[in-house]
Design an enzyme around this catalytic site. Structure first.
Site, short mmCIF file in Angstrom:
data_model
loop_
_atom_site.label_atom_id
_atom_site.label_comp_id
_atom_site.label_asym_id
_atom_site.label_seq_id
_atom_site.Cartn_x
_atom_site.Cartn_y
_atom_site.Cartn_z
N ASP A 166 -0.15 0.55 4.32
CA ASP A 166 -0.67 -0.83 4.30
C ASP A 166 -0.29 -1.53 5.60
O ASP A 166 0.51 -1.01 6.37
CB ASP A 166 -0.04 -1.58 3.12
CG ASP A 166 1.49 -1.53 3.17
OD1 ASP A 166 2.06 -0.62 2.55
OD2 ASP A 166 2.11 -2.34 3.88
N ASP B 141 1.36 -4.40 5.66
CA ASP B 141 2.32 -5.42 5.23
C ASP B 141 1.56 -6.74 5.01
O ASP B 141 0.56 -6.72 4.29
CB ASP B 141 3.48 -5.53 6.24
CG ASP B 141 4.70 -6.19 5.61
OD1 ASP B 141 4.98 -5.89 4.43
OD2 ASP B 141 5.35 -7.00 6.27
N1 ADE Z 1 6.62 0.50 1.63
C1 ADE Z 1 5.28 0.62 1.77
N2 ADE Z 1 4.74 -0.49 2.30
C2 ADE Z 1 5.77 -1.35 2.51
C3 ADE Z 1 5.87 -2.66 3.04
N3 ADE Z 1 4.80 -3.31 3.47
N4 ADE Z 1 7.09 -3.24 3.08
C4 ADE Z 1 8.20 -2.55 2.66
N5 ADE Z 1 8.16 -1.33 2.14
C5 ADE Z 1 6.96 -0.72 2.07
#
Ligand code: ADE
Length: 282
Positions: free
Chosen positions: A218, A220
């Protein structure tokens, strides 16, 4: 005390979405009681489809029972050490803080910024024995180079590898705020997760060569045209990522077994704690 006749040099730690390695032939299952308690789950000793012996451990437990702050990391590392493990390949889902690291890309970090809150048990040395491990380079660069060299073609179309990136480890369990996500970008962090600390520190104290293999899931929450991270988004990308992880392992495991035949491969980690204990012997 559980026991096994197997010694295993290579361990694989699976993170969110990678709870088992299908296609591997199970040889034994063990959950050793360590001085730091039981590991997250059974350790599965198995043979890869190409015949390489590994020990697999699901970091969060096979049903994802442990949140990142609750993982019995000392027991996990101690249990793997008790099997003879010398190399840990630690898989982790991560968020991307860079446009060019797209979901489903794989990343080999070389640096860490620790943003955990200080309540995770992060050393084997305490209660009268003090040691300071060298941690300037928290991963094993020879292992990272080997992985990169052997897996450039190993991912499905559309996914690519990145190396030498900086991983920020947050406490969680809630994901970051937008302000935090922008802050980490301003610190030149490239990817984010919740689990490299204290795993990398404890592996260093145990003199185990450790490399995290990060699987981007992703963006974030800093990206203006992407939805903020959610568990659904992470797990959706992890379906493709876990196929790629298994494909990459078919290239990585033979290369590591070959490298381990040379004593020089681990010479920088074996014996590295020899002068780290500062407590005066009585
Ligand atoms: N693991 C997978 N995506 C994450 C994110 N955006 N922040 C923290 N841990 C994660």
């Amino acid at each position: 005390m559980a026991s096994t006749t197997h010694t295993v040099k290579i361990a694989i730690i699976g993170g969110s979405g990678l709870y088992s390695l299908d296609g591997f032939q199970q040889l034994d299952t063990i959950r050793p009681q360590t001085p730091w308690g039981l590991p997250s789950d059974n350790i599965i000793i198995s043979l890869s489809p190409e015949g390489h012996k590994i020990a697999f451990l699901a970091r969060h437990g096979s049903g994802h029972q442990f949140n990142p702050s609750e993982i019995p990391v000392r027991a996990n590392i101690a249990a793997l050490k008790s099997l003879g493990v010398e190399v840990i390949l630690a898989f982790s889902a991560v968020g991307s803080l860079r446009e060019e690291i797209r979901p489903a890309d794989f990343v080999l970090p070389s640096q860490i910024i620790d943003r955990t809150k200080g309540f995770r048990e992060n050393t084997f040395f305490e209660k009268g024995v003090t040691a300071h491990a060298g941690f300037a380079d928290p991963f094993h660069s020879k292992l990272a180079d080997l992985i990169y060299a052997h897996t450039k073609e190993a991912l499905t179309e559309g996914s690519s590898w990145h190396k030498n990136k900086t991983l920020v480890c947050m406490e969680g369990p809630a994901f970051s705020t937008r302000a935090e996500s922008h802050l980490y970008r301003s610190w030149n962090c490239d990817i984010i997760n919740m689990s490299v600390i204290p795993e990398a520190k404890l592996a260093r104290e145990a003199e185990i060569a450790y490399q995290m293999i990060c699987m981007s899931t992703d963006y974030d929450c800093w990206h203006e045209s992407e939805e903020p991270v959610s568990v659904q988004a992470v797990m959706a990308t992890m379906a493709q990522n876990s196929t790629n992880a298994k494909k990459a392992l078919s290239f990585i495991l033979p290369a590591i077994e070959e490298a381990l035949k040379e004593a020089s491969f681990l010479e920088d980690i074996k014996g590295s704690m020899k002068f780290s204990i500062i407590t005066r012997p009585t």
